[in-house]
Write a protein that holds these residues in place. Structure first.
Motif, PDB file in Angstrom:
ATOM      1  N   VAL A  73       0.850  -1.189   0.000  1.00 14.97           N
ATOM      2  CA  VAL A  73       0.000   0.000   0.000  1.00 14.97           C
ATOM      3  C   VAL A  73       0.884   1.237   0.000  1.00 14.97           C
ATOM      4  O   VAL A  73       0.732   2.137  -0.827  1.00 14.97           O
ATOM      5  N   HIS A 110      -4.700  -6.050   6.763  1.00 10.58           N
ATOM      6  CA  HIS A 110      -4.053  -4.790   6.415  1.00 10.58           C
ATOM      7  C   HIS A 110      -3.134  -4.438   7.586  1.00 10.58           C
ATOM      8  O   HIS A 110      -3.608  -4.089   8.672  1.00 10.58           O
ATOM      9  N   HIS A 122       3.679   1.445  -4.336  1.00 12.23           N
ATOM     10  CA  HIS A 122       2.273   1.060  -4.262  1.00 12.23           C
ATOM     11  C   HIS A 122       1.935   0.088  -5.393  1.00 12.23           C
ATOM     12  O   HIS A 122       2.249   0.329  -6.555  1.00 12.23           O
TER      13      HIS A 122
END
Length: 202
Positions: A73, A110, A122
């Motif tokens: 991420v 996550h 990312h």
């Protein structure tokens, strides 16, 4: 120890032989025989037991840990306690990233994880290990590594037993030497007052 063992032959019929000289040689021989027999046996037993336990652990880990794909991420800022890229650590350079992944049970996760990606961006993909619920887990132990650890454990056990036997030999010899010196002191005290007197054979 070897010198004392060789003394067994030297002291066989030597008129200067003291009882403690022969005893020290026999103690050294007994210690050597114990080191050559008991220490390897202890190492083999410990190594076999450790290998059995580690192999069972390796099979269990391989059965319950899964390699899944994770997606970067974003990169997480480096902690001040982490070594900088210019500091050699002897290990692969690892980056901490915030990543998404799906566990073997279908659950989504996550969390920050470590990756070997040199320059994570990312959307980059990498693999991680998880338990059946998708929680992070260490790489499972493989059979070869388990065997290596077992060999090291057995070797350490053999060395430890050998060291204990040698320490016991040294303790016995130390006590024998102390008793020898104590007897010499007593003989010295008995003979000392008669030195130089007429009629005492001096």
């Amino acid at each position: 120890m070897v010198r004392a063992i060789l003394g067994l032959w030297r002291w066989r019929r030597n008129p200067l032989r003291r009882g403690t000289d022969l005893a020290e040689s026999w103690v050294a021989l007994a210690a050597l025989l114990l080191i050559l027999s008991v220490a390897p046996l202890a190492g083999a037993l410990v190594g076999r037991a450790a290998d059995g336990a580690l192999q069972r652990s390796a099979r269990e880990q391989q059965r319950t840990r899964y390699e899944v794909a994770a997606t970067v991420v974003r990169e997480v800022e480096r902690s001040p306690l982490d070594p900088g890229p210019e500091v050699p650590t002897g290990r692969d350079t690892r980056s901490r990233v915030l990543a998404d992944w799906r566990g073997p049970d279908g659950s989504t996760h996550h969390a920050p994880v470590l990756t070997t990606l040199k320059s994570p961006h990312h959307g980059d993909h990498f693999t991680i290990w998880t338990d059946p619920r998708g929680e992070l887990a260490a790489r499972p132990l493989d059979s070869t590594t388990a065997t290596t650890h077992a060999v090291l454990a057995g070797t350490g056990a053999a060395l430890a037993v050998g060291g204990l036997i040698e320490a016991g030999r040294r303790l016995i010899v130390w006590r024998m030497v102390r008793r020898r010196y104590a007897r010499l002191d007593q003989a010295w005290l008995r003979a000392g007052p008669d030195w130089g007197r007429t009629g005492t054979g001096s």
